[in-house]
Design an enzyme around this catalytic site. Structure first.
Site, PDB file in Angstrom:
ATOM      1  N   ASN A 139      12.622 -45.755 -14.913  1.00 20.46           N
ATOM      2  CA  ASN A 139      12.079 -44.620 -15.674  1.00 20.46           C
ATOM      3  C   ASN A 139      12.807 -43.350 -15.252  1.00 20.46           C
ATOM      4  OD1 ASN A 139      10.613 -43.355 -13.370  1.00 20.46           O
ATOM      5  ND2 ASN A 139       9.503 -45.303 -13.432  1.00 20.46           N
ATOM      6  N   PRO A 191       3.025 -54.762  -7.667  1.00 21.25           N
ATOM      7  CA  PRO A 191       1.893 -54.383  -6.802  1.00 21.25           C
ATOM      8  C   PRO A 191       1.615 -52.895  -6.958  1.00 21.25           C
ATOM      9  CG  PRO A 191       3.891 -54.685  -5.503  1.00 21.25           C
ATOM     10  CD  PRO A 191       4.217 -55.145  -6.900  1.00 21.25           C
ATOM     11  N   ILE A 195       1.004 -49.754  -5.204  1.00 26.96           N
ATOM     12  CA  ILE A 195       1.194 -49.290  -3.822  1.00 26.96           C
ATOM     13  C   ILE A 195       0.048 -48.371  -3.404  1.00 26.96           C
ATOM     14  CG2 ILE A 195       2.741 -47.958  -2.319  1.00 26.96           C
ATOM     15  CD1 ILE A 195       5.021 -49.079  -4.252  1.00 26.96           C
ATOM     16  N   PHE A 245      -0.984 -39.568  -7.739  1.00 25.56           N
ATOM     17  CA  PHE A 245      -0.694 -38.730  -8.905  1.00 25.56           C
ATOM     18  C   PHE A 245      -1.123 -39.490 -10.153  1.00 25.56           C
ATOM     19  CE2 PHE A 245       1.775 -36.190  -6.107  1.00 25.56           C
ATOM     20  CZ  PHE A 245       1.955 -34.969  -6.754  1.00 25.56           C
TER      21      PHE A 245
HETATM   22  N1  CTP Z   1       1.323 -46.189  -8.373  1.00 22.89           N
HETATM   23  C1  CTP Z   1       1.684 -47.037  -7.333  1.00 22.89           C
HETATM   24  N2  CTP Z   1       2.082 -48.296  -7.599  1.00 22.89           N
HETATM   25  C2  CTP Z   1       2.142 -48.740  -8.864  1.00 22.89           C
HETATM   26  C3  CTP Z   1       1.798 -47.874  -9.939  1.00 22.89           C
HETATM   27  C4  CTP Z   1       1.402 -46.610  -9.647  1.00 22.89           C
HETATM   28  O1  CTP Z   1       1.622 -46.628  -6.168  1.00 22.89           O
HETATM   29  N3  CTP Z   1       2.544 -49.969  -9.085  1.00 22.89           N
HETATM   30  C5  CTP Z   1       0.831 -44.847  -8.050  1.00 22.89           C
HETATM   31  C6  CTP Z   1       1.745 -43.731  -8.447  1.00 22.89           C
HETATM   32  O2  CTP Z   1       2.614 -43.379  -7.395  1.00 22.89           O
HETATM   33  C7  CTP Z   1       0.740 -42.625  -8.731  1.00 22.89           C
HETATM   34  C8  CTP Z   1      -0.479 -43.353  -9.255  1.00 22.89           C
HETATM   35  O3  CTP Z   1      -0.339 -44.679  -8.797  1.00 22.89           O
HETATM   36  O4  CTP Z   1       0.339 -41.991  -7.539  1.00 22.89           O
HETATM   37  C9  CTP Z   1      -0.681 -43.335 -10.738  1.00 22.89           C
HETATM   38  O5  CTP Z   1       0.367 -43.848 -11.448  1.00 22.89           O
HETATM   39  P1  CTP Z   1       0.353 -43.884 -13.060  1.00 22.89           P
HETATM   40  O6  CTP Z   1       1.613 -44.502 -13.506  1.00 22.89           O
HETATM   41  O7  CTP Z   1       0.023 -42.566 -13.597  1.00 22.89           O
HETATM   42  O8  CTP Z   1      -0.844 -44.798 -13.318  1.00 22.89           O
HETATM   43  P2  CTP Z   1      -0.928 -46.282 -13.703  1.00 22.89           P
HETATM   44  O9  CTP Z   1      -1.740 -46.964 -12.683  1.00 22.89           O
HETATM   45  O10 CTP Z   1       0.427 -46.846 -13.946  1.00 22.89           O
HETATM   46  O11 CTP Z   1      -1.770 -46.244 -15.047  1.00 22.89           O
HETATM   47  P3  CTP Z   1      -1.296 -45.988 -16.558  1.00 22.89           P
HETATM   48  O12 CTP Z   1       0.204 -46.124 -16.591  1.00 22.89           O
HETATM   49  O13 CTP Z   1      -2.010 -47.047 -17.273  1.00 22.89           O
HETATM   50  O14 CTP Z   1      -1.768 -44.612 -16.873  1.00 22.89           O
END
Ligand code: CTP
Length: 401
Positions: free
Chosen positions: A210, A305, A307, A325
């Site tokens: 991304n 996973p 994190i 975030f």
């Molecule tokens: N995050 C993470 N590991 C993942 C996905 C997300 O640690 N596999 C963390 C990001 O670093 C951020 C938070 O989760 O702090 C939210 O990520 P976001 O992409 O906004 O949320 P998603 O869980 O992916 O939900 P969605 O895309 O459905 O809004």
């Protein structure tokens, strides 16, 4: 405590308390510090360059546009070569110009150009101190990390009584010593920050990823390290310099990011700012996929996973404070609050990444901080300012400083 080899840049502005700065220079030098002075034009109405120079054992800098000053020591170098900037006295006018980001004399230019900690000892008339304009300026400066010392209550040279007297030189000296002894409000604390995108291999030459720039995560790691925290930054591929004083672990995939985060535990605070790819190809092929018979290949994805959720559920190894975030495009606060609960983190910083906001990859951020108490909306500000404000909030929550 010895301050030997510490380099202090002392800015002396124009207030009657400037006479106390002469004493401060002596005390700092007694403890072995190198002291260099910048004297404003109004400061020179109260103390002479000769007195400051005799006590500091160095030239006194006053003029922004002096050819000899610039030849010997540029104003950028002047601010960068110091370990700490001390402003004593910090007048209402100087504080206002700092808050406004002005650079209209040597003192304000040095203060705007510096990347070093700033300690200010305000001194002014009680009404000037209490004026909402001064208080608003102080709030801005505090938010930017300027440490304020005093003023004290007492009889003032102008005949009034109340807050406005500059702290005594020995008090300022003690604050300088505290600064170096502590090394910052988060000294002794450990921090973990994730940043950037992750990169999920399809085959040896292709990947899913991304547009995350890593700017916000890197700025947070820099701010936490600057506040004294022992900071590990686990970053996906970005084109940013490593923040100073931070241990950087470079990873590609979400799996690698998780492993590096787990290896960094225990920490007091974890900030997950990475834009982790939600999915990865189930099989990353060892050989390059060929176009073959013209059919586009189907790539089966599996979820990565989480994190943030993993760190928030890390049992005894769980950081005291887990911060995530939430990038949202609509119903920002509502969606982010739900995400906070789902992921089990303590705070979530919701940012509006709707098209046109310029947040994703941009230099500024518009965030709402959501915790168990509710949402607090911060004004749009640079990612560095968000990082600074977050670092202060973290220090407060951890009872540091
Ligand atoms: N995050 C993470 N590991 C993942 C996905 C997300 O640690 N596999 C963390 C990001 O670093 C951020 C938070 O989760 O702090 C939210 O990520 P976001 O992409 O906004 O949320 P998603 O869980 O992916 O939900 P969605 O895309 O459905 O809004």
């Amino acid at each position: 405590m010895s301050l030997s080899d510490k380099r202090i840049l002392l800015v002396v502005a124009g207030g009657i308390a400037a006479y106390k700065s002469l004493e401060l220079v002596r005390r700092l030098r007694e403890r072995g510090a190198y002291v260099r002075c910048v004297l404003t034009n109004s400061g020179a109405e109260f103390v002479t360059p000769l007195a400051l120079s005799a006590l500091s054992g160095d030239k006194v800098y006053s003029e922004l546009f002096s050819l000899t000053d610039e030849a010997e020591m540029g104003h950028i170098q002047l601010s960068r070569e110091a370990d700490l900037l001390v402003i004593a006295p910090a007048t209402a006018d100087l504080l206002a110009r700092m808050a406004g980001g002005q650079a209209n004399d040597l003192a304000t230019t040095v203060l705007l150009a510096t990347d070093k900690p700033v300690l200010a000892a305000p001194a002014m008339n009680v009404r000037m101190w209490l004026h909402p304009a001064t208080q608003a300026n102080l709030a801005i400066l505090k938010e930017r990390g300027v440490v304020l010392l005093g003023p004290e209550d007492g009889d003032m040279a102008c005949g009034e009584f109340g807050p406005g007297r500059m702290s005594e030189p020995m008090e300022i000296l003690a604050a300088v010593e505290r600064h170096f002894a502590n090394g910052g409000v988060l000294a002794g604390r450990r921090a973990l920050v994730t940043s950037g995108p992750t990169l999920e291999a399809i085959d040896p030459v292709r990947f899913l990823s991304n547009h995350s720039s890593g700017r916000q995560g890197h700025a947070i790691a820099a701010a936490l390290a600057a506040a004294g925290a022992q900071t590990t930054l686990v970053s996906g591929p970005v084109s940013l310099d490593d923040p100073p004083g931070v241990e950087v672990q470079r990873v590609n995939s979400a799996d690698e990011m998780l492993a590096a985060c787990q290896a960094a535990l225990p920490v007091d605070v974890a900030v997950c700012a990475a834009a982790v790819a939600d999915w990865r190809p189930r099989h990353s092929l060892a050989g390059k996929i060929k176009k073959g018979d013209g059919h586009a290949p189907a790539i089966k994805l599996v979820e990565n996973p989480d994190i943030l959720a993993t760190l928030a559920a890390a049992g005894p190894a769980r950081p005291t404070l887990v911060i995530g975030f939430a990038a949202e495009t609509e119903n920002v606060i509502e969606q982010a609050s739900a995400k906070r609960l789902k992921k089990g983190c303590d705070w979530i910083l919701a940012n509006d990444v709707a098209p046109g906001t310029g947040t994703f990859g941009g230099a500024e951020n518009l965030v709402h901080v959501i915790d168990a108490q509710g949402a607090e909306s911060w004004p749009r500000m640079s990612k560095a300012a968000v990082a600074q404000k977050l670092s202060s909030r973290i220090a407060e929550a951890l009872g540091a400083g």
